[in-house]
Design a protein around this motif. Structure first.
Motif, PDB file in Angstrom:
ATOM      1  N   MET A   1       0.835  -1.194   0.000  1.00 53.38           N
ATOM      2  CA  MET A   1       0.000   0.000   0.000  1.00 53.38           C
ATOM      3  C   MET A   1       0.872   1.246   0.000  1.00 53.38           C
ATOM      4  SD  MET A   1      -2.823   1.223   2.832  1.00 53.38           S
ATOM      5  CE  MET A   1      -3.441  -0.443   2.978  1.00 53.38           C
ATOM      6  N   ASN A   2       0.524   2.217  -0.844  1.00 51.92           N
ATOM      7  CA  ASN A   2       1.241   3.487  -0.876  1.00 51.92           C
ATOM      8  C   ASN A   2       0.864   4.327   0.342  1.00 51.92           C
ATOM      9  OD1 ASN A   2       2.553   3.065  -3.375  1.00 51.92           O
ATOM     10  ND2 ASN A   2       0.694   3.637  -4.469  1.00 51.92           N
ATOM     11  N   TYR A   3       1.835   5.061   0.882  1.00 48.43           N
ATOM     12  CA  TYR A   3       1.571   5.917   2.042  1.00 48.43           C
ATOM     13  C   TYR A   3       2.074   7.334   1.768  1.00 48.43           C
ATOM     14  CZ  TYR A   3       1.770   8.116   6.562  1.00 48.43           C
ATOM     15  OH  TYR A   3       1.598   9.000   7.594  1.00 48.43           O
ATOM     16  N   TYR A   4       1.251   8.314   2.136  1.00 49.96           N
ATOM     17  CA  TYR A   4       1.608   9.727   2.016  1.00 49.96           C
ATOM     18  C   TYR A   4       1.094  10.467   3.247  1.00 49.96           C
ATOM     19  CZ  TYR A   4       2.236   8.544  -2.919  1.00 49.96           C
ATOM     20  OH  TYR A   4       2.641   7.961  -4.099  1.00 49.96           O
ATOM     21  N   ASP A   5       1.683  11.612   3.492  1.00 48.45           N
ATOM     22  CA  ASP A   5       1.184  12.438   4.598  1.00 48.45           C
ATOM     23  C   ASP A   5      -0.203  12.985   4.286  1.00 48.45           C
ATOM     24  OD1 ASP A   5       3.482  12.182   6.223  1.00 48.45           O
ATOM     25  OD2 ASP A   5       4.494  13.786   5.133  1.00 48.45           O
ATOM     26  N   VAL A   6      -0.370  13.517   3.069  1.00 48.94           N
ATOM     27  CA  VAL A   6      -1.625  14.171   2.698  1.00 48.94           C
ATOM     28  C   VAL A   6      -2.056  13.723   1.312  1.00 48.94           C
ATOM     29  CG1 VAL A   6      -2.819  16.373   2.350  1.00 48.94           C
ATOM     30  CG2 VAL A   6      -0.987  16.211   4.058  1.00 48.94           C
ATOM     31  N   ALA A   7      -3.353  13.457   1.187  1.00 53.93           N
ATOM     32  CA  ALA A   7      -3.948  13.199  -0.125  1.00 53.93           C
ATOM     33  C   ALA A   7      -4.876  14.351  -0.468  1.00 53.93           C
ATOM     34  CB  ALA A   7      -4.721  11.889  -0.132  1.00 53.93           C
ATOM     35  N   VAL A   8      -4.711  14.886  -1.659  1.00 51.18           N
ATOM     36  CA  VAL A   8      -5.606  15.926  -2.168  1.00 51.18           C
ATOM     37  C   VAL A   8      -6.498  15.282  -3.210  1.00 51.18           C
ATOM     38  CG1 VAL A   8      -5.769  18.124  -3.378  1.00 51.18           C
ATOM     39  CG2 VAL A   8      -3.896  17.734  -1.768  1.00 51.18           C
ATOM     40  N   ILE A   9      -7.801  15.319  -2.971  1.00 50.04           N
ATOM     41  CA  ILE A   9      -8.740  14.693  -3.898  1.00 50.04           C
ATOM     42  C   ILE A   9      -9.252  15.765  -4.857  1.00 50.04           C
ATOM     43  CG2 ILE A   9     -10.749  13.200  -4.135  1.00 50.04           C
ATOM     44  CD1 ILE A   9      -8.530  12.091  -2.307  1.00 50.04           C
ATOM     45  N   GLY A  10      -8.838  15.676  -6.115  1.00 51.44           N
ATOM     46  CA  GLY A  10      -9.242  16.662  -7.105  1.00 51.44           C
ATOM     47  C   GLY A  10      -8.083  17.517  -7.559  1.00 51.44           C
ATOM     48  N   SER A  11      -8.082  17.869  -8.839  1.00 56.04           N
ATOM     49  CA  SER A  11      -6.940  18.598  -9.415  1.00 56.04           C
ATOM     50  C   SER A  11      -7.321  19.988  -9.909  1.00 56.04           C
ATOM     51  CB  SER A  11      -6.331  17.792 -10.566  1.00 56.04           C
ATOM     52  OG  SER A  11      -7.278  17.629 -11.612  1.00 56.04           O
ATOM     53  N   GLY A  12      -8.364  20.583  -9.320  1.00 54.30           N
ATOM     54  CA  GLY A  12      -8.717  21.949  -9.651  1.00 54.30           C
ATOM     55  C   GLY A  12      -7.794  22.943  -8.975  1.00 54.30           C
ATOM     56  N   PRO A  13      -8.074  24.235  -9.104  1.00 51.62           N
ATOM     57  CA  PRO A  13      -7.194  25.261  -8.524  1.00 51.62           C
ATOM     58  C   PRO A  13      -6.981  25.127  -7.017  1.00 51.62           C
ATOM     59  CG  PRO A  13      -8.694  26.252 -10.092  1.00 51.62           C
ATOM     60  CD  PRO A  13      -9.144  24.835  -9.930  1.00 51.62           C
ATOM     61  N   SER A  14      -8.029  24.833  -6.270  1.00 48.90           N
ATOM     62  CA  SER A  14      -7.863  24.728  -4.811  1.00 48.90           C
ATOM     63  C   SER A  14      -6.951  23.567  -4.449  1.00 48.90           C
ATOM     64  CB  SER A  14      -9.227  24.577  -4.124  1.00 48.90           C
ATOM     65  OG  SER A  14      -9.875  23.373  -4.493  1.00 48.90           O
ATOM     66  N   GLY A  15      -7.194  22.411  -5.052  1.00 50.05           N
ATOM     67  CA  GLY A  15      -6.373  21.239  -4.751  1.00 50.05           C
ATOM     68  C   GLY A  15      -4.940  21.391  -5.214  1.00 50.05           C
ATOM     69  N   ALA A  16      -4.766  21.972  -6.406  1.00 48.40           N
ATOM     70  CA  ALA A  16      -3.411  22.156  -6.934  1.00 48.40           C
ATOM     71  C   ALA A  16      -2.586  23.049  -6.031  1.00 48.40           C
ATOM     72  CB  ALA A  16      -3.486  22.745  -8.343  1.00 48.40           C
TER      73      ALA A  16
ATOM     74  N   LYS B   1       6.053  22.096  -1.167  1.00 51.10           N
ATOM     75  CA  LYS B   1       7.162  23.038  -0.992  1.00 51.10           C
ATOM     76  C   LYS B   1       7.781  22.926   0.395  1.00 51.10           C
ATOM     77  CE  LYS B   1       8.213  26.414  -3.237  1.00 51.10           C
ATOM     78  NZ  LYS B   1       9.327  26.727  -4.179  1.00 51.10           N
ATOM     79  N   LYS B   2       6.989  22.499   1.365  1.00 49.55           N
ATOM     80  CA  LYS B   2       7.476  22.336   2.745  1.00 49.55           C
ATOM     81  C   LYS B   2       7.957  20.911   3.028  1.00 49.55           C
ATOM     82  CE  LYS B   2       6.958  26.455   4.479  1.00 49.55           C
ATOM     83  NZ  LYS B   2       8.115  27.224   5.032  1.00 49.55           N
ATOM     84  N   GLY B   3       8.053  20.101   1.996  1.00 53.05           N
ATOM     85  CA  GLY B   3       8.585  18.749   2.165  1.00 53.05           C
ATOM     86  C   GLY B   3       7.587  17.744   2.690  1.00 53.05           C
ATOM     87  N   ILE B   4       6.313  18.075   2.684  1.00 58.96           N
ATOM     88  CA  ILE B   4       5.276  17.151   3.143  1.00 58.96           C
ATOM     89  C   ILE B   4       4.876  16.257   1.976  1.00 58.96           C
ATOM     90  CG2 ILE B   4       2.881  16.990   3.955  1.00 58.96           C
ATOM     91  CD1 ILE B   4       3.391  19.583   5.525  1.00 58.96           C
ATOM     92  N   SER B   5       4.957  14.941   2.164  1.00 62.56           N
ATOM     93  CA  SER B   5       4.639  14.028   1.059  1.00 62.56           C
ATOM     94  C   SER B   5       3.156  14.138   0.724  1.00 62.56           C
ATOM     95  CB  SER B   5       5.010  12.589   1.423  1.00 62.56           C
ATOM     96  OG  SER B   5       4.274  12.127   2.533  1.00 62.56           O
ATOM     97  N   THR B   6       2.887  14.514  -0.515  1.00 66.01           N
ATOM     98  CA  THR B   6       1.527  14.857  -0.941  1.00 66.01           C
ATOM     99  C   THR B   6       1.193  14.150  -2.244  1.00 66.01           C
ATOM    100  OG1 THR B   6       1.817  17.058   0.037  1.00 66.01           O
ATOM    101  CG2 THR B   6      -0.015  16.772  -1.485  1.00 66.01           C
ATOM    102  N   VAL B   7       0.025  13.530  -2.279  1.00 65.01           N
ATOM    103  CA  VAL B   7      -0.447  12.874  -3.489  1.00 65.01           C
ATOM    104  C   VAL B   7      -1.745  13.539  -3.937  1.00 65.01           C
ATOM    105  CG1 VAL B   7      -1.711  11.079  -2.214  1.00 65.01           C
ATOM    106  CG2 VAL B   7      -1.009  10.666  -4.584  1.00 65.01           C
ATOM    107  N   ILE B   8      -1.874  13.761  -5.228  1.00 62.70           N
ATOM    108  CA  ILE B   8      -3.091  14.316  -5.821  1.00 62.70           C
ATOM    109  C   ILE B   8      -3.833  13.176  -6.504  1.00 62.70           C
ATOM    110  CG2 ILE B   8      -4.044  16.004  -7.440  1.00 62.70           C
ATOM    111  CD1 ILE B   8      -1.220  17.411  -7.213  1.00 62.70           C
TER     112      ILE B   8
END
Length: 377
Positions: free
Chosen positions: A1-16, A24-31
């Motif tokens: 299973m893949n693990y990340y600190d934060v998942a962003v659901i959606g690739s619109g302006p808010s999520g991007a 930018k702060k080094g937090i592992s983030t997946v979109i």
């Protein structure tokens, strides 16, 4: 299973933008995106300068046209409201190019994009597991940036408390003469639909035309759109593609955090109630959510509390005042027009200052309106 600190659901302006600031702060983030980018997104594509000026990078490469003024027409009134600024008051973008550009910036900052990953369910635990069409992903925090319908919010248990209004948008190709004439200005036509407005947004080689009503009831938007074409004196439509959608113009009333999930953008209901413009507040809320997560050091409950505080400081008061303005603006047409005949130049300058970010909505809006009415008597 893949693990990340934060998942962003959606690739619109808010999520991007949330992903950009987190990465930018080094937090592992997946979109997590259910489609393949770039993809068409229904939207007028008008970005006001207060949103553009907040961006940490230049977006000129994806701006199709920009205008240093906008014009407001009112049904049955001869006065046209307009003012000029030395910045692009409104920039025209196509959301497929614009959204993809922002996502590329997030990827450059270190975010991971997973396309064709449709979120199907979530197992809520200390570290939630996202079940997608392409496999499972475990995270500490989830940012729901999946638009007005927001399946993520539903999975997390939010009830519908936003006000969603109907809108219809057309991508329209017209003959060269009509395009040359209409491409010179951005225009809003108040009351071209009851309790709403129509818009004409010139893009690189076509027009984005739309119509929206602030009343939640059945209404034949197509009929009003046809009338709008006549009003614009468009002689020939070469092609048109219609897209119906809903715009949430009031925030949720039951919070913006629960079960390790933060809501941003349209998922939270942050579009401006007066104009229904959602991109600028989407960008802003994405930044605030990222700041909250960073400041909390990835503690979900702290992140939720900090995010709420940040929203209550500026963004929510702005929207609350805009709600009052929208109710007055769309529900009291006769009084509004009386005021605008006399104070229209002041009003358009005031609103333009808001949209370029030089001022905010006043907290004493109704007092200001009442004083103006008293002066007219």
């Amino acid at each position: 299973m893949n693990y990340y600190d934060v998942a962003v659901i959606g690739s619109g302006p808010s999520g991007a933008m949330a992903a950009y600031y987190l990465a930018k702060k080094g937090i592992s983030t997946v979109i997590i995106e259910k489609e393949t980018l770039p993809r068409y997104k229904t939207c007028g594509g008008g970005l006001v300068f207060r949103g553009r000026r907040k961006l940490p990078f230049d977006i000129s490469s994806v701006v199709e046209r920009e205008f240093d003024r906008m014009k407001v027409y009112m049904e049955g009134e001869s006065k046209v409201l307009s003012t000029v600024r030395d910045v692009p008051v409104i920039s025209m973008v196509m959301r497929d190019k614009f959204d993809n550009f922002l996502i590329e910036k997030a990827k450059e900052a270190g975010a991971i994009l997973k396309q064709e990953h449709k979120l199907t369910s979530i197992t809520f635990d200390e570290k939630p597991i996202l079940h997608t069409s392409q496999g499972d992903i475990q995270v500490r925090l989830i940012i729901a940036a999946d638009g007005a319908l927001s399946p993520t919010a539903k999975l997390a248990g939010w009830e519908e408390t936003r006000k969603l209004i109907p809108a219809l948008e057309y991508e329209v190709e017209v003959n060269p003469a009509d395009f040359e004439r209409l491409s010179k200005e951005v225009r809003f036509d108040m009351d071209s639909v009851p309790h709403g407005y129509a818009w004409s947004f010139p893009k690189e080689n076509h027009l984005s035309l739309g119509i929206a009503s602030t009343r939640r009831k059945r209404i034949d938007l197509k009929a009003y759109y046809k009338r709008y074409l006549e009003k614009l004196e468009i002689k020939e439509v070469l092609s048109e593609k219609a897209h119906g959608f809903q715009i949430p113009i009031t925030p949720r009333t039951d919070g913006f955090y629960r079960k390790n999930v933060l809501l941003i953008g349209d998922a939270a209901g942050f579009a401006d109630p007066v104009t229904a413009e959602g991109i600028s507040n989407a960008l802003w809320s994405g930044e605030l959510a990222a700041e909250a997560i960073i400041e909390s050091k990835l503690n979900p409950e702290k992140a939720g509390a900090i995010y709420q505080q940040k929203l209550e400081k500026d963004l929510l008061p702005e929207i609350k005042t805009s709600q009052t303005a929208a109710k007055w603006f769309y529900s009291y047409r006769i009084i509004r027009n009386m005021l605008l005949r006399k104070y229209g130049d002041y009003a358009i300058n005031f609103m333009t200052d808001i949209y370029i970010g030089n001022r905010t909505y006043p907290t004493n809006l109704m007092k200001t309106i009442k004083n103006k009415i008293t002066e007219m008597r």
